[in-house]
Design an enzyme around this catalytic site. Sequence first.
Site, PDB file in Angstrom:
ATOM      1  N   TYR A 105      -8.667   4.398  -1.481  1.00  0.00           N
ATOM      2  CA  TYR A 105      -7.574   4.690  -0.545  1.00  0.00           C
ATOM      3  C   TYR A 105      -7.326   3.437   0.288  1.00  0.00           C
ATOM      4  O   TYR A 105      -8.093   3.129   1.203  1.00  0.00           O
ATOM      5  CB  TYR A 105      -7.989   5.888   0.309  1.00  0.00           C
ATOM      6  CG  TYR A 105      -6.955   6.427   1.271  1.00  0.00           C
ATOM      7  CD1 TYR A 105      -5.648   5.947   1.326  1.00  0.00           C
ATOM      8  CD2 TYR A 105      -7.291   7.472   2.138  1.00  0.00           C
ATOM      9  CE1 TYR A 105      -4.725   6.454   2.215  1.00  0.00           C
ATOM     10  CE2 TYR A 105      -6.365   8.003   3.036  1.00  0.00           C
ATOM     11  CZ  TYR A 105      -5.094   7.484   3.060  1.00  0.00           C
ATOM     12  OH  TYR A 105      -4.163   8.006   3.955  1.00  0.00           O
ATOM     13  N   LYS A 135      -4.808   4.747  -4.195  1.00  0.00           N
ATOM     14  CA  LYS A 135      -3.743   5.269  -3.357  1.00  0.00           C
ATOM     15  C   LYS A 135      -3.316   4.116  -2.457  1.00  0.00           C
ATOM     16  O   LYS A 135      -4.072   3.702  -1.568  1.00  0.00           O
ATOM     17  CB  LYS A 135      -4.185   6.464  -2.521  1.00  0.00           C
ATOM     18  CG  LYS A 135      -2.999   6.999  -1.691  1.00  0.00           C
ATOM     19  CD  LYS A 135      -3.386   7.995  -0.627  1.00  0.00           C
ATOM     20  CE  LYS A 135      -2.149   8.285   0.248  1.00  0.00           C
ATOM     21  NZ  LYS A 135      -2.462   9.146   1.406  1.00  0.00           N
TER      22      LYS A 135
END
Length: 270
Positions: A105, A135
């Site tokens: 992330y 992400k």
Amino acid sequence: MNITISKCTAVNGTTGEGKSLTKEERKEVVEHWIKVSKKRLIVIVHVGCINVKESQELARHAQDVGADAVASLPSLFFKPSNIDALVHHCAEIAKSAPTLPFIYYHLPIMTGVELNMEDFSYRAQKEIPNFGGIKFSSKDLPDMIGVVFSGVNVLFGCDEQFVGGLAMGAHGGVGSLYNFMPKIYHKMIALIKQGSLPEAREEQMKGQRLCRVMYKYGNLQGGNVAALKQIMSYTGVEMGPPRSPMRECTKEEKEKFKNELKAIGFFEWL
């Protein structure tokens, strides 16, 4: 390790205030999401903690209860300062759920870790057997397209720049606005696929108008997540108050907030 991206939910991430929950609360939220999703959604569980041991425990728990993938930020206190350190940190977490794809992330505005993700992706693919992608919640699109060409899944996390992310090759998005205005974002995807860029930009501008109002009240409340929760209540889904250091809107703020959303046409987009 690739994960087929279709309909997914990211559990215990930023919007879900995962970092403000206790470890046991986070486990409980994951278990409930898996129960109610009934395999209709891909469940990606955010397991990032300050303590890597807790991240490993949450990753094992996610694997044991039937999640589809795990994701993690870097540590928010002692921050990886180079690619070697970041790959090592992620590998330590990923190995605790070896049967699940691990998604990094990338959220530099919150973590302060602004390393090159293209370089990280190539290294992670070599050194993390279950690396599943990134992400990408940064507005650095030149870096993002490098990740796309590295051959991994890329989920874009900047709602106000979604059309740009799709144009650069993102495979999908995980964001906050999709909770209450998914039709607008589905339309953006369809228009990009059709090659209708001017129309896609019109839809993107709706998201931008929403963000400008949301940022205003997020600043008052101590964080944008608090404002997002308030918007959810206007759509009929009560989320409860945010946790400290954020706060709820006052009664007067709630009324003003709703009127400003009406003024931009928000309730016509639902």
